[in-house]
Every structure is written in structure tokens, then in C-alpha cells.
Write an enzyme that holds these catalytic residues in place. Structure first.
Site, mmCIF file in Angstrom:
data_model
loop_
_atom_site.group_PDB
_atom_site.id
_atom_site.type_symbol
_atom_site.label_atom_id
_atom_site.label_comp_id
_atom_site.label_asym_id
_atom_site.label_seq_id
_atom_site.Cartn_x
_atom_site.Cartn_y
_atom_site.Cartn_z
ATOM 1 N N HIS A 173 -4.744 -7.571 -0.468
ATOM 2 C CA HIS A 173 -4.038 -6.314 -0.276
ATOM 3 C C HIS A 173 -3.313 -6.239 1.075
ATOM 4 C CE1 HIS A 173 -3.226 -2.115 -0.993
ATOM 5 N NE2 HIS A 173 -3.770 -1.781 0.153
ATOM 6 N N TYR A 185 -3.196 11.184 1.113
ATOM 7 C CA TYR A 185 -3.708 11.183 -0.261
ATOM 8 C C TYR A 185 -3.644 12.593 -0.850
ATOM 9 C CZ TYR A 185 -5.367 6.466 0.709
ATOM 10 O OH TYR A 185 -5.413 5.140 1.024
ATOM 11 N N ASP A 238 0.836 -1.203 0.000
ATOM 12 C CA ASP A 238 0.000 0.000 0.000
ATOM 13 C C ASP A 238 0.878 1.265 0.000
ATOM 14 O OD1 ASP A 238 -3.049 0.733 0.324
ATOM 15 O OD2 ASP A 238 -1.979 2.049 1.700
#
Ligand SMILES: *[C@@H]1O[C@H](CO)[C@@H](O)[C@H](O)[C@H]1NC(C)=O
Length: 457
Positions: free
Chosen positions: A426, A369, A223
Site C-alpha cells: 500500500h 474519513y 490511498d
């Protein structure tokens, strides 16, 4: 589908053209040691202080009141399970466990089983686990920086840590593992001013390793951990002995164009399995649209969505557990319970939530982000600087997206291994610790052989 495909092709052609027209000769940019703390830059406190996680009585009492006051949640539409997001008929089971069965004292002890520390880097108090091998007689000890992403935490690594720090007979080395909480995540403090995106985090983590006395070290991440460590490998190759990633994705315009070309002539370029993992592009593209709404919100208005999540444990649980469900396997959304307990335990999932809740860090964690996906970052193209250190990719079948080595090599110039893992998604370190650990051991053993050859020459 025709429209989607044409739109993708159009976008890719424009991007690729602009890329090649403006393509500058790249030098590795020198990122500054920005001060992210309050006030003007000052001398860092270089002490390394022991740290323990504490769930105070006030915190737990307050949390229980909130959990107990959760309003009636809306059940999913008929036959919809988790396809509209978390099922409001299922979440109360999680909330009940958190309120009545999660043993806060025991879990606190569990979370404190590994040595933890904090130290100040560029104005940020950085929290990290530091686990040394117990018995390393006759083995070389290699430092390994292992990095979580969002919405994970160091909790993801509790099962894999002993697998990395216990020597293996067949190898002449063993790992000493450093697992930091990213800035703004869990018990690491957050920046007070804008700009701390993925490449800047690579600077902070590199400085943390130098603080701990490691001039050269191996790295492993998934990630955001994978993104940041890829940045670290390209910005500071002199410090990174090798990179192991369980999310190798190279998003360059050239690669987008290639993916589209491959979709027209797949059999020429791809094995049947690669084709299955990547295409049909329209399905993949729509699927990404369905699952990445959070990405757009967090890249633009993280603080707004953070208000609800930091005030409501039910909201936090819904938002994060949905990711653990679909991130582990997209088909989990067709199950009433999101198949959560197929891969994890409630204790594991709630330990991770407790890291976010206790530190009240959901808002600051989501800012990664916005600080990364912005004009400055895209302009500087810091995410496309070639990686020259030896690299290995563990490719889990349910990872968000898949690229074959031919695309990965566009950035990972020294890719020595890409392994198609038999199962897992993930959150690989937490879900498949043994598989991931085995691949880390094998990959770094290969990198060590290369390094010994280099030293000889
Ligand atoms: C939840 O609230 C009810 C009603 O006020 C109370 O009786 C119960 O003890 C509370 N449960 C917990 C675990 O705090």
C-alpha cells in the site's frame, strides 16, 4: 461462508437496482471555492512563503518525557504476533529507538533537504514540497502533483523525488514535483467547519496548482491521494493532463454486482491471476472486516480516538505502525516485529510519526474519513463521476484490494495502462520507489505521445 455470500449478494442487488432506477444524467458538478478558515471569507494572502520543519527543544524534551514514561504494555497473546494489533512486547523497541537513537537534529536536516513552502488557499495554509529538476537542458519540464494519504505524509516521497526530478536519457521530459500535505495533515492547516471531504480537497489542491502557475499538470497518488486525484480528474479534466494512481478501485454498485457474478463464473471472465487476487470473495470480505475497524471509527468518531493518539507518542506509534505493517503485506502480522524493518527503516517510520506528532495533526487528519464517508457524499455520488483524462494504474500485489481493468474502466474511461507490479504494498512510494517511479515515467511517456497526437489533429 454461505451467509456472508448471500448477504453480499443481497446488498449488491439492492444497491445496483436502486442505482439503475435513480440513475440521473450526470453533469460535472461545480464545487464552490469554500472558505475553510476562521471567520467569514476574505481575500487570500497569495504569497508563497518558504517553510522549514523545526523540532523545537521544548517539543523534543516533552516528547522524550512522554516516551520515557510509557507504561508497561501488554504483550501479544501466545503465538498471536500482530494479529490482535501491535504486539506490546515489540513496541518498546520502537519507543527505545525514538527516545535514545533517533537523532532529532539530523532528521530535521534530512526532512528539510527539499524546498518547502506554504501558501493560503481558501483560508487554509497549505504546506508543500516543490522540487524542480536540477539539470533539464533539452528536456521539457512537466509539472506533477504527487499526493500522499493517511496515515502517511510527504515523508513517503523522499526517496522517489530524485527519481522523478532527474532526467532520463530515453525521455524528452522531466518532472517538476509538487507534493502537498493534505489539509489537516502535517504542516497544512485544517478546516474549522465541517465539509472538507475528498472532493472538496480536490478543489483546494487544484487551486494550489493554479496559484503556482500550473494551468495543466499530471497527477499521481495512492490511498486518499488516489481518491482525491481521481475526484480532481473527474471534476477538473481541463486542468489534469493525466492521472497515475497506485490505488485504482471503483466502488460502484454495478461493480459490486460484477465482482459477485465473476465469483461464480471466474474462468469465463478472469485470468487465473486476477482470480487469485480477488477471490474467494468471502475470504476477501472477512479480511477487509478484520483490517478496516479503524475506517469505521474514523468515519464516525475521529475526535474521540484522536485524544489518546495526540497525547501519547506510544499510542500514535502503535496506531500508525500497525498500518505500515499490514498495509505493506497482510502476512506481516504473523511476525513478532510486524516485519517493519523488512521494508522500512526506523528513521523513515519515525520521520512520518514526527510529522504527525510535531504538528499535532492526527485528529484533524482522521477527519477526512468522516468528511468523505457520509450521507451527503454518497448522495451526490461524487466518487462515481467518470474520469475521461488518460489514466494509468500501478497495481501492487499487496494493495488492500484489487480490481481487473474491466472493473476499473467503469469509471476510468480512458485507462491506457494497468500494470501488475512484481512486488510491493500500500505504501508503494516509500517501499518501492524505483518500481513506482519507473511506472510513472512509462505511463506519462505514453500519455505525452497521445497528447502530441491530439495537438497535431
Ligand atoms: C528516563 O527517565 C529516567 C528516570 O527518571 C532518567 O534517569 C533517564 O535519564 C530518562 N531518559 C531519557 C532519555 O530521558
Amino acid at each position: 461462508m454461505g451467509i456472508v455470500k448471500s448477504a453480499i449478494i443481497g446488498m449488491a442487488v439492492i444497491l445496483a437496482a436502486s442505482y439503475f432506477i435513480n440513475r440521473p444524467e450526470r453533469e460535472i458538478p461545480k464545487l464552490p471555492n469554500t472558505w475553510w478558515g476562521r471567520g467569514p471569507a476574505k481575500e487570500e494572502d497569495k504569497n508563497i512563503k518558504p517553510f522549514k520543519i523545526t523540532f523545537t527543544k521544548e517539543l523534543v524534551d516533552d516528547l522524550k518525557v512522554r516516551l520515557n514514561k510509557t507504561r508497561t504494555l501488554q504483550p501479544a497473546l501466545e503465538d498471536s504476533q500482530w494479529t490482535y494489533g501491535v504486539d506490546g512486547a515489540y513496541l518498546p523497541i520502537v519507543i527505545d529507538y525514538w527516545l535514545n537513537k533517533y537523532d532529532f537534529k539530523k532528521r530535521e536536516q534530512f526532512l528539510n533537504q527539499y524546498p518547502q513552502f506554504t501558501t493560503n488557499i481558501q483560508g487554509l495554509n497549505i504546506h508543500f514540497l516543490h522540487v524542480k529538476p536540477k539539470n533539464h537542458k533539452g528536456k521539457r519540464v512537466l509539472p506533477l502533483l504527487i499526493q500522499h494519504g493517511w496515515p502517511g505524509s510527504v515523508v513517503e516521497f523522499y526517496k522517489i523525488l530524485p527519481l522523478l526530478t532527474t532526467p532520463r536519457e530515453e525521455q524528452d521530459f522531466v518532472f517538476e514535483v509538487i507534493a502537498p500535505s493534505l489539509p489537516g495533515f502535517g504542516f497544512s492547516s485544517s478546516a474549522v467547519r465541517p465539509g472538507l471531504g475528498s472532493p472538496q480537497m480536490a478543489v483546494v489542491l487544484k487551486n494550489l496548482m493554479l496559484r503556482l502557475g500550473f494551468e495543466q499538470f499530471y497527477t499521481q497518488g495512492g490511498d486518499w491521494g488516489a481518491v482525491i486525484l481521481a475526484n480532481m480528474a473527474s471534476l477538473f479534466p481541463e486542468h489534469v493532463l493525466g492521472l497515475h494512481s497506485n490505488m485504482c478501485i471503483v466502488l460502484s454498485p454495478w461493480n459490486m454486482l460484477k465482482m459477485i457474478l465473476y465469483s461464480y463464473f471466474p474462468s469465463l471472465l478472469l485470468s487465473a491471476e486476477d482470480y487469485h487476487r480477488m477471490y474467494p470473495l468471502s475470504t476477501r470480505f472477512l479480511r477487509n472486516l478484520e483490517e478496516t475497524g479503524y475506517f469505521h471509527i474514523q468515519s464516525t468518531k475521529p475526535d474521540t480516538v484522536g485524544v489518546g493518539l495526540s497525547d501519547s507518542p506510544a499510542g500514535l506509534a502503535a496506531y500508525i505502525l500497525e498500518k505500515f505493517s499490514t498495509g505493506t503485506n497482510p502476512n506481516n502480522r504473523f511476525h513478532d516485529d510486524g516485519n517493519l524493518l523488512k521494508s522500512f527503516t526506523f528513521d523513515q517510520l519515525l520521520d512520518n510519526l514526527m510529522v504527525y506528532w510535531t504538528s499535532n495533526s492526527i485528529t484533524t487528519s482522521m477527519r477526512i474519513y468522516a468528511e468523505t464517508i457520509n450521507k451527503n457524499y454518497l448522495k451526490d455520488e461524487l466518487n462515481t463521476i467518470p474520469i475521461t483524462v488518460p489514466s494509468a494504474c500501478a497495481q501492487f500485489p499487496h494493495e488492500i484490494s484489487y480490481q481487473p481493468p474491466s472493473l476499473i474502466k467503469h469509471r476510468y474511461k480512458n485507462l491506457i495502462r494497468a500494470t501488475k507490479m512484481p512486488r510491493g504494498g500500500h505504501f508503494a512510494a516509500m517501499e518501492q520507489p524505483q518500481l513506482l517511479a519507473d511506472d510513472i515515467w512509462t505511463s506519462i511517456a505514453e500519455m505525452e505521445i497521445l497528447r502530441k497526437k491530439e495537438v497535431k489533429n
